[in-house]
Design a protein around this motif. Structure first.
Motif, PDB file in Angstrom:
ATOM      1  N   GLY A 112       0.801  -1.217   0.000  1.00 30.03           N
ATOM      2  CA  GLY A 112       0.000   0.000   0.000  1.00 30.03           C
ATOM      3  C   GLY A 112       0.831   1.263   0.000  1.00 30.03           C
ATOM      4  O   GLY A 112       0.357   2.326   0.404  1.00 30.03           O
ATOM      5  N   GLY A 113       2.089   1.169  -0.463  1.00 32.58           N
ATOM      6  CA  GLY A 113       2.960   2.347  -0.527  1.00 32.58           C
ATOM      7  C   GLY A 113       3.649   2.694   0.769  1.00 32.58           C
ATOM      8  O   GLY A 113       4.360   3.695   0.849  1.00 32.58           O
ATOM      9  N   VAL A 114       3.479   1.869   1.799  1.00 31.49           N
ATOM     10  CA  VAL A 114       4.120   2.140   3.095  1.00 31.49           C
ATOM     11  C   VAL A 114       5.578   1.697   3.026  1.00 31.49           C
ATOM     12  O   VAL A 114       5.886   0.586   2.588  1.00 31.49           O
ATOM     13  CB  VAL A 114       3.386   1.406   4.233  1.00 31.49           C
ATOM     14  CG1 VAL A 114       4.125   1.576   5.558  1.00 31.49           C
ATOM     15  CG2 VAL A 114       1.958   1.931   4.349  1.00 31.49           C
ATOM     16  N   LEU A 115       6.466   2.575   3.457  1.00 34.28           N
ATOM     17  CA  LEU A 115       7.904   2.316   3.394  1.00 34.28           C
ATOM     18  C   LEU A 115       8.520   2.658   4.750  1.00 34.28           C
ATOM     19  O   LEU A 115       8.496   3.814   5.169  1.00 34.28           O
ATOM     20  CB  LEU A 115       8.528   3.162   2.291  1.00 34.28           C
ATOM     21  CG  LEU A 115       9.896   2.755   1.732  1.00 34.28           C
ATOM     22  CD1 LEU A 115       9.839   1.370   1.120  1.00 34.28           C
ATOM     23  CD2 LEU A 115      10.364   3.761   0.701  1.00 34.28           C
ATOM     24  N   SER A 116       9.042   1.655   5.441  1.00 30.59           N
ATOM     25  CA  SER A 116       9.605   1.871   6.774  1.00 30.59           C
ATOM     26  C   SER A 116      10.957   2.565   6.683  1.00 30.59           C
ATOM     27  O   SER A 116      11.611   2.556   5.640  1.00 30.59           O
ATOM     28  CB  SER A 116       9.751   0.536   7.513  1.00 30.59           C
ATOM     29  OG  SER A 116       8.501  -0.091   7.677  1.00 30.59           O
ATOM     30  N   SER A 117      11.379   3.148   7.799  1.00 28.51           N
ATOM     31  CA  SER A 117      12.700   3.776   7.854  1.00 28.51           C
ATOM     32  C   SER A 117      13.767   2.697   8.046  1.00 28.51           C
ATOM     33  O   SER A 117      13.483   1.581   8.481  1.00 28.51           O
ATOM     34  CB  SER A 117      12.763   4.802   8.987  1.00 28.51           C
ATOM     35  OG  SER A 117      12.590   4.171  10.242  1.00 28.51           O
ATOM     36  N   TRP A 118      15.008   3.062   7.723  1.00 28.91           N
ATOM     37  CA  TRP A 118      16.101   2.095   7.718  1.00 28.91           C
ATOM     38  C   TRP A 118      16.392   1.550   9.117  1.00 28.91           C
ATOM     39  O   TRP A 118      16.706   0.367   9.284  1.00 28.91           O
ATOM     40  CB  TRP A 118      17.352   2.746   7.129  1.00 28.91           C
ATOM     41  CG  TRP A 118      18.421   1.764   6.785  1.00 28.91           C
ATOM     42  CD1 TRP A 118      19.573   1.529   7.445  1.00 28.91           C
ATOM     43  CD2 TRP A 118      18.417   0.865   5.656  1.00 28.91           C
ATOM     44  NE1 TRP A 118      20.295   0.543   6.813  1.00 28.91           N
ATOM     45  CE2 TRP A 118      19.609   0.127   5.714  1.00 28.91           C
ATOM     46  CE3 TRP A 118      17.515   0.626   4.620  1.00 28.91           C
ATOM     47  CZ2 TRP A 118      19.936  -0.851   4.765  1.00 28.91           C
ATOM     48  CZ3 TRP A 118      17.837  -0.341   3.675  1.00 28.91           C
ATOM     49  CH2 TRP A 118      19.034  -1.064   3.758  1.00 28.91           C
ATOM     50  N   VAL A 119      16.287   2.380  10.142  1.00 32.54           N
ATOM     51  CA  VAL A 119      16.583   1.932  11.506  1.00 32.54           C
ATOM     52  C   VAL A 119      15.403   1.193  12.108  1.00 32.54           C
ATOM     53  O   VAL A 119      15.557   0.152  12.750  1.00 32.54           O
ATOM     54  CB  VAL A 119      16.970   3.139  12.395  1.00 32.54           C
ATOM     55  CG1 VAL A 119      17.004   2.747  13.864  1.00 32.54           C
ATOM     56  CG2 VAL A 119      18.331   3.686  11.967  1.00 32.54           C
ATOM     57  N   GLN A 120      14.211   1.702  11.896  1.00 35.39           N
ATOM     58  CA  GLN A 120      13.037   1.157  12.565  1.00 35.39           C
ATOM     59  C   GLN A 120      12.667  -0.242  12.073  1.00 35.39           C
ATOM     60  O   GLN A 120      12.318  -1.108  12.868  1.00 35.39           O
ATOM     61  CB  GLN A 120      11.855   2.111  12.370  1.00 35.39           C
ATOM     62  CG  GLN A 120      10.682   1.846  13.287  1.00 35.39           C
ATOM     63  CD  GLN A 120       9.711   3.012  13.290  1.00 35.39           C
ATOM     64  OE1 GLN A 120      10.014   4.080  12.772  1.00 35.39           O
ATOM     65  NE2 GLN A 120       8.556   2.826  13.884  1.00 35.39           N
ATOM     66  N   ASP A 121      12.725  -0.467  10.762  1.00 33.15           N
ATOM     67  CA  ASP A 121      12.345  -1.765  10.212  1.00 33.15           C
ATOM     68  C   ASP A 121      13.042  -1.959   8.870  1.00 33.15           C
ATOM     69  O   ASP A 121      12.434  -1.805   7.813  1.00 33.15           O
ATOM     70  CB  ASP A 121      10.819  -1.837  10.055  1.00 33.15           C
ATOM     71  CG  ASP A 121      10.338  -3.234   9.679  1.00 33.15           C
ATOM     72  OD1 ASP A 121      11.176  -4.154   9.603  1.00 33.15           O
ATOM     73  OD2 ASP A 121       9.119  -3.400   9.453  1.00 33.15           O
ATOM     74  N   PRO A 122      14.331  -2.313   8.875  1.00 35.00           N
ATOM     75  CA  PRO A 122      15.086  -2.400   7.617  1.00 35.00           C
ATOM     76  C   PRO A 122      14.532  -3.446   6.651  1.00 35.00           C
ATOM     77  O   PRO A 122      14.706  -3.310   5.442  1.00 35.00           O
ATOM     78  CB  PRO A 122      16.506  -2.757   8.084  1.00 35.00           C
ATOM     79  CG  PRO A 122      16.349  -3.306   9.460  1.00 35.00           C
ATOM     80  CD  PRO A 122      15.169  -2.610  10.045  1.00 35.00           C
ATOM     81  N   ALA A 123      13.848  -4.472   7.157  1.00 32.49           N
ATOM     82  CA  ALA A 123      13.300  -5.505   6.278  1.00 32.49           C
ATOM     83  C   ALA A 123      12.188  -4.962   5.397  1.00 32.49           C
ATOM     84  O   ALA A 123      11.904  -5.522   4.330  1.00 32.49           O
ATOM     85  CB  ALA A 123      12.791  -6.684   7.107  1.00 32.49           C
ATOM     86  N   ASN A 124      11.539  -3.888   5.825  1.00 34.63           N
ATOM     87  CA  ASN A 124      10.451  -3.290   5.054  1.00 34.63           C
ATOM     88  C   ASN A 124      10.792  -1.882   4.581  1.00 34.63           C
ATOM     89  O   ASN A 124       9.905  -1.063   4.374  1.00 34.63           O
ATOM     90  CB  ASN A 124       9.171  -3.261   5.894  1.00 34.63           C
ATOM     91  CG  ASN A 124       8.592  -4.644   6.107  1.00 34.63           C
ATOM     92  OD1 ASN A 124       8.280  -5.341   5.143  1.00 34.63           O
ATOM     93  ND2 ASN A 124       8.466  -5.053   7.365  1.00 34.63           N
ATOM     94  N   ALA A 125      12.093  -1.614   4.409  1.00 34.31           N
ATOM     95  CA  ALA A 125      12.538  -0.294   3.958  1.00 34.31           C
ATOM     96  C   ALA A 125      12.761  -0.250   2.454  1.00 34.31           C
ATOM     97  O   ALA A 125      13.437   0.642   1.945  1.00 34.31           O
ATOM     98  CB  ALA A 125      13.817   0.108   4.694  1.00 34.31           C
TER      99      ALA A 125
END
Length: 456
Positions: free
Chosen positions: A142-155
């Motif tokens: 859905g266009g959600v992109l996590s930050s590199w530190v918070q959740d790198p697997a979903n960045a």
């Protein structure tokens, strides 16, 4: 006041104050306030990589991957939107993991109709639950992109595009241009596409390495000044050693203006609250904030709570005043010199950020998954809080001159407005203690004496 200036002919002339002011204004106007440099994340950016993985009779198939290399700035729902302009008359025959928002005019095609014929296509991510035959790896969030530190697997986020009416070799392919990234609104500025070394891939059995036929990168950087005209958060302060609560500065994010802008805010006890929240602005994600003196959607409160012999404790409360926004995967970045010796955090995740070598004074905080990683809309549950325990460094620790308060705070990557330093809660000394405190102390001592005499 007069200033000396060297003229073009070499003679010295005198400039009046007004002329100097004009010169200063001209110099200042040459520097825009849209610079994307972030002092706490100097190398943060979103990199969009195009990998040509195969040639087709009239073009190529490319995998486009968006990497969020920003440490704490993420993209939340309704998600990212990526656009560009084709260099020639390219079309998109098909896509996987994403789709264009418009098909455009494909009337020149008979039979097989392309997915998109627009000169400037706009692509969005597919939603979770998309059929597997339309998915690729890292898509459909859905266009959600996590930050590199918070959740790198979903960045990272990817889609695949089959391009026609394009070049079919490395020398004939023309790179797209004029890239735009909305997340979901403005704020990002993208540079030109640049050809880089081809990406390499490791096969599933890890015994063979393959590589893309051609690769180019696009780098996008964020500017808070481009994203919104006014701040989005503010900071309030308090302490155990002073009864004063320093609120956010008045009109930090705007002012209440019910004359020219009726409905710009709503009181929590208003009978029209429910209808205002579900009003016409809901579909466009237009903020509807609670009426406050600061008018900010988010307030971060820093309270110096307790003082121990070797430690001191702080309570942080984040309050959501926006009735139309749930903040998913929120995060907080705090700068304070004692973060080099933080001992314990309660109910928040923590990671030290070190943007510069040898300087460990910045921390990133975010919620625990399925517990408080969702900051709900304004109301009785629209807040999250935690406490931090710091160990004192006796060579630097003090409660004087506002040392115990943060130097800066970011919420979801946006810099929050701090109160002016001269408004910070002051540390009372023996000569300036309030009379009520002295009377209370005297009463306590007198009561103790009476108690001891009664049992003597």
């Amino acid at each position: 006041m007069e200033f000396l200036s060297l003229s073009a002919s070499g003679s010295i002339t005198k400039l009046g104050s007004f002329a100097v002011l004009l010169v200063v204004l001209f110099i200042c106007s040459s520097f825009t306030s849209t610079e994307a440099y972030d002092a706490l994340d100097p190398t943060g950016n979103i990199t969009i990589k195009w990998d040509v993985i195969s040639w087709t009779p009239d073009g190529y198939v490319a995998t486009v991957t968006m990497y969020n290399f920003q440490q704490y700035r993420h993209i939340q729902a309704p998600g990212w939107t990526l656009g560009w302009t084709w260099a020639k008359k390219e079309v998109i025959w098909s896509m996987m993991g994403g789709q264009t928002t418009e098909q455009g005019d494909c009337s020149r095609f008979k039979g097989n109709v392309p997915h998109c014929c627009k000169k400037d296509p706009t692509v969005v991510d597919l939603l979770p639950g998309t059929p597997y035959n339309q998915q690729i790896a890292n898509c459909c969030k859905g266009g959600v992109l996590s930050s590199w530190v918070q959740d790198p697997a979903n960045a990272a986020s990817s889609f695949q595009v089959s391009v026609g009416a394009a070049g079919t070799t490395n020398k004939t392919v023309k790179l797209p241009k004029n890239f735009t990234l909305r997340a979901p609104g403005p704020g990002y500025t993208c540079g030109p596409a640049k050809i880089v070394r081809s990406s390499k891939y490791l096969t599933a059995d890890k015994r063979r390495v393959t590589q893309a036929l051609m690769t180019w990168n696009v780098t996008c950087t964020y500017s808070q000044f481009l994203a919104q005209k006014t701040p989005t958060c503010c900071v309030s302060l308090s302490s155990f050693y002073n009864e004063t609560i320093v609120n956010c500065p008045t009109c930090t994010c705007g002012c209440q203006n019910n004359i020219t802008e009726p409905g710009s805010c709503v009181n929590p006890d208003s009978p029209y609250l429910a209808s205002a929240v579900s009003g016409p602005g809901k579909s466009s994600n237009a903020p509807l904030v609670q009426c406050t003196s600061h008018m900010c959607p988010i307030r971060v409160h820093w309270h110096v709570k307790l003082n121990y012999k070797e430690y001191w404790r702080v309570k942080i409360t984040i309050t959501n005043f926006n009735y139309r926004m749930n903040y998913t995967l929120w995060n907080l970045v705090v700068q304070h010199p004692n973060f080099d010796n933080v001992t314990q955090l309660f109910s928040f995740n923590y990671k030290s950020l070190t943007p510069y070598a040898g300087l460990n004074d910045t921390a990133m905080l975010w919620g625990v998954k399925f517990y408080n990683d969702l900051l709900t809309e304004a109301g009785p549950y629209g807040n999250v809080q935690s406490e931090l325990l710091f160990r004192k460094d006796q060579s630097t620790f003090t409660f004087e001159k506002g040392w115990a308060f943060p130097r800066r705070i970011y919420f979801n990557g946006d810099n929050c407005v701090m109160p002016p330093p001269d408004a910070y809660p002051w540390l009372p000394n023996a000569g300036s203690r309030p009379i009520s405190s002295l009377l209370h102390s005297a009463f306590t001592i007198l009561s103790s004496l009476v108690f001891l005499l009664a049992f003597a």
